[in-house]
Design a protein around this motif. Structure first.
Motif, PDB file in Angstrom:
ATOM      1  N   TYR A 178       0.709  -1.119   0.079  1.00 10.27           N
ATOM      2  CA  TYR A 178       0.101  -0.134  -0.223  1.00 10.27           C
ATOM      3  C   TYR A 178       0.723   1.304   0.259  1.00 10.27           C
ATOM      4  O   TYR A 178       1.584   1.391   0.633  1.00 10.27           O
ATOM      5  CB  TYR A 178      -0.668  -0.063   0.982  1.00 10.27           C
ATOM      6  N   SER A 179       0.752   2.277  -0.676  1.00  8.61           N
ATOM      7  CA  SER A 179       1.519   3.366  -0.896  1.00  8.61           C
ATOM      8  C   SER A 179       1.927   4.085   0.142  1.00  8.61           C
ATOM      9  O   SER A 179       2.350   4.718   0.561  1.00  8.61           O
ATOM     10  CB  SER A 179       1.462   4.436  -2.155  1.00  8.61           C
ATOM     11  N   TRP A 180       0.525   4.033   0.897  1.00 10.04           N
ATOM     12  CA  TRP A 180       0.319   4.966   1.769  1.00 10.04           C
ATOM     13  C   TRP A 180       0.825   4.701   3.490  1.00 10.04           C
ATOM     14  O   TRP A 180       1.386   5.255   4.470  1.00 10.04           O
ATOM     15  CB  TRP A 180      -1.312   5.283   2.748  1.00 10.04           C
ATOM     16  N   GLU A 181       1.835   3.379   3.445  1.00  9.50           N
ATOM     17  CA  GLU A 181       2.294   2.794   4.300  1.00  9.50           C
ATOM     18  C   GLU A 181       3.966   3.246   3.733  1.00  9.50           C
ATOM     19  O   GLU A 181       4.914   3.804   5.149  1.00  9.50           O
ATOM     20  CB  GLU A 181       2.492   1.630   4.161  1.00  9.50           C
ATOM     21  N   TYR A 182       3.959   3.659   2.848  1.00 12.66           N
ATOM     22  CA  TYR A 182       5.738   4.613   2.431  1.00 12.66           C
ATOM     23  C   TYR A 182       5.768   5.807   3.155  1.00 12.66           C
ATOM     24  O   TYR A 182       5.313   6.722   2.285  1.00 12.66           O
ATOM     25  CB  TYR A 182       6.035   3.981   1.823  1.00 12.66           C
ATOM     26  N   ASP A 183       6.312   5.938   3.932  1.00 12.78           N
ATOM     27  CA  ASP A 183       6.979   7.605   4.441  1.00 12.78           C
ATOM     28  C   ASP A 183       8.025   8.341   3.078  1.00 12.78           C
ATOM     29  O   ASP A 183       7.673   9.402   3.411  1.00 12.78           O
ATOM     30  CB  ASP A 183       7.056   7.733   5.364  1.00 12.78           C
ATOM     31  N   TYR A 184       9.134   8.111   2.768  1.00 10.83           N
ATOM     32  CA  TYR A 184       9.587   8.222   2.185  1.00 10.83           C
ATOM     33  C   TYR A 184      10.057   7.840   0.506  1.00 10.83           C
ATOM     34  O   TYR A 184       9.783   6.404   0.219  1.00 10.83           O
ATOM     35  CB  TYR A 184      11.226   7.850   2.751  1.00 10.83           C
ATOM     36  N   TRP A 185      10.417   8.264  -0.467  1.00 19.80           N
ATOM     37  CA  TRP A 185      10.316   8.154  -2.036  1.00 19.80           C
ATOM     38  C   TRP A 185      11.458   8.116  -2.512  1.00 19.80           C
ATOM     39  O   TRP A 185      11.468   9.400  -2.104  1.00 19.80           O
ATOM     40  CB  TRP A 185       8.908   7.908  -2.724  1.00 19.80           C
ATOM     41  N   GLY A 186      12.524   7.155  -3.678  1.00 23.46           N
ATOM     42  CA  GLY A 186      13.047   8.121  -4.340  1.00 23.46           C
ATOM     43  C   GLY A 186      12.075   8.815  -5.468  1.00 23.46           C
ATOM     44  O   GLY A 186      11.152   8.885  -5.893  1.00 23.46           O
ATOM     45  N   GLN A 187      13.318   9.099  -6.828  1.00 24.71           N
ATOM     46  CA  GLN A 187      12.520  10.228  -7.307  1.00 24.71           C
ATOM     47  C   GLN A 187      12.504   8.708  -9.078  1.00 24.71           C
ATOM     48  O   GLN A 187      12.390   9.202  -9.748  1.00 24.71           O
ATOM     49  CB  GLN A 187      14.208  11.049  -8.418  1.00 24.71           C
ATOM     50  N   GLY A 188      12.923   7.686  -9.121  1.00 21.79           N
ATOM     51  CA  GLY A 188      12.925   6.354  -9.641  1.00 21.79           C
ATOM     52  C   GLY A 188      13.992   6.073 -11.012  1.00 21.79           C
ATOM     53  O   GLY A 188      14.893   7.286 -10.617  1.00 21.79           O
ATOM     54  N   THR A 189      14.473   5.023 -11.601  1.00 24.71           N
ATOM     55  CA  THR A 189      15.014   5.284 -12.099  1.00 24.71           C
ATOM     56  C   THR A 189      14.719   4.060 -13.523  1.00 24.71           C
ATOM     57  O   THR A 189      13.473   3.271 -13.487  1.00 24.71           O
ATOM     58  CB  THR A 189      16.258   4.513 -11.530  1.00 24.71           C
ATOM     59  N   GLN A 190      15.118   4.395 -14.451  1.00 24.24           N
ATOM     60  CA  GLN A 190      14.047   3.995 -16.064  1.00 24.24           C
ATOM     61  C   GLN A 190      14.941   2.497 -16.149  1.00 24.24           C
ATOM     62  O   GLN A 190      16.195   2.573 -16.487  1.00 24.24           O
ATOM     63  CB  GLN A 190      14.443   5.173 -17.125  1.00 24.24           C
ATOM     64  N   VAL A 191      14.575   1.786 -15.846  1.00 28.01           N
ATOM     65  CA  VAL A 191      14.444   0.439 -16.548  1.00 28.01           C
ATOM     66  C   VAL A 191      13.729   0.031 -17.799  1.00 28.01           C
ATOM     67  O   VAL A 191      12.303  -0.238 -18.280  1.00 28.01           O
ATOM     68  CB  VAL A 191      14.241  -0.961 -15.948  1.00 28.01           C
ATOM     69  N   THR A 192      14.288   0.056 -19.344  1.00 23.43           N
ATOM     70  CA  THR A 192      13.791  -0.854 -20.325  1.00 23.43           C
ATOM     71  C   THR A 192      14.297  -1.536 -20.779  1.00 23.43           C
ATOM     72  O   THR A 192      15.452  -2.210 -21.194  1.00 23.43           O
ATOM     73  CB  THR A 192      14.289   1.003 -21.453  1.00 23.43           C
ATOM     74  N   VAL A 193      13.918  -2.828 -21.012  1.00 21.76           N
ATOM     75  CA  VAL A 193      14.064  -4.216 -21.591  1.00 21.76           C
ATOM     76  C   VAL A 193      13.532  -4.288 -23.539  1.00 21.76           C
ATOM     77  O   VAL A 193      12.430  -4.562 -23.278  1.00 21.76           O
ATOM     78  CB  VAL A 193      13.415  -4.994 -21.275  1.00 21.76           C
ATOM     79  N   SER A 194      14.311  -4.339 -24.050  1.00 23.42           N
ATOM     80  CA  SER A 194      14.116  -3.773 -25.582  1.00 23.42           C
ATOM     81  C   SER A 194      15.135  -4.525 -26.513  1.00 23.42           C
ATOM     82  O   SER A 194      16.084  -4.346 -25.792  1.00 23.42           O
ATOM     83  CB  SER A 194      13.445  -2.938 -26.227  1.00 23.42           C
ATOM     84  N   SER A 195      14.737  -5.093 -27.736  1.00 23.67           N
ATOM     85  CA  SER A 195      16.075  -5.383 -28.422  1.00 23.67           C
ATOM     86  C   SER A 195      16.004  -4.351 -29.105  1.00 23.67           C
ATOM     87  O   SER A 195      17.260  -4.542 -30.818  1.00 23.67           O
ATOM     88  CB  SER A 195      15.990  -7.016 -28.921  1.00 23.67           C
TER      89      SER A 195
END
Length: 124
Positions: free
Chosen positions: A107-124
Motif C-alpha cells: 500500500y503506497s500510504w504505508e511508505y513515508d519516503y520515496w525516491g525519484q525513480g530510475t528507468q529500466v527499459t528491456v528491449s532488443s
C-alpha cells in the motif's frame, strides 16, 4: 529528512540483468523496511519486492518471483534489487520507498519516503 536515491537503471536486452540500488546518503536505513515499486506507461504503480529492516523477511510479486532478488547492506545504507531474465514487460520506472514497518501489502500510504525513480527499459 530521509532521502532515497535510486540508481542502476538502463537499457538491457531481453534475458539480460540489471542491479538497482536504493541509497540513503548519511541516513541510517536499518530502521526502515524498503520496497521497490514500478510504474509502466499507462499503468498503475505496482509493488515488486520488499524487505524488512533486518533483511530477514522478503516478499516478491508473482510476476518477478524467481527472477528478482532483494537484499540490503545496512552498513552501506543501501538496498539492492538484482533483476535477472528481464522481459520487455519489466520496462518501467522503478522506485524505492521506505516504511517504518514491514508489510507485503504494497500500500503506497504505508511508505513515508520515496525516491525519484530510475528507468529500466528491456528491449532488443
Amino acid at each position: 529528512q530521509l532521502q532515497l536515491v535510486e540508481s542502476g537503471g538502463g537499457l538491457v536486452q531481453p534475458g539480460g540483468s540489471l542491479r538497482l540500488s536504493c541509497a540513503a546518503p548519511g541516513f541510517p536505513l536499518d530502521y526502515f523496511a524498503i520496497a521497490w515499486f514500478r510504474q509502466a506507461p499507462g499503468k498503475e504503480r505496482e509493488g515488486v519486492s520488499c524487505i524488512s529492516s533486518s533483511g530477514g523477511s522478503t516478499n516478491y510479486a508473482d510476476s518477478v518471483k524467481g527472477r528478482f532478488t532483494i537484499t540490503r547492506d545496512n552498513a552501506k545504507n543501501t538496498v539492492y534489487l538484482q533483476m535477472n531474465s528481464l522481459k520487455p514487460e519489466d520496462t518501467a520506472i522503478y522506485y524505492c520507498a521506505a516504511a517504518p514497518h514491514y508489510s507485503a501489502n504494497y500500500y503506497s500510504w504505508e511508505y513515508d519516503y520515496w525516491g525519484q525513480g530510475t528507468q529500466v527499459t528491456v528491449s532488443s
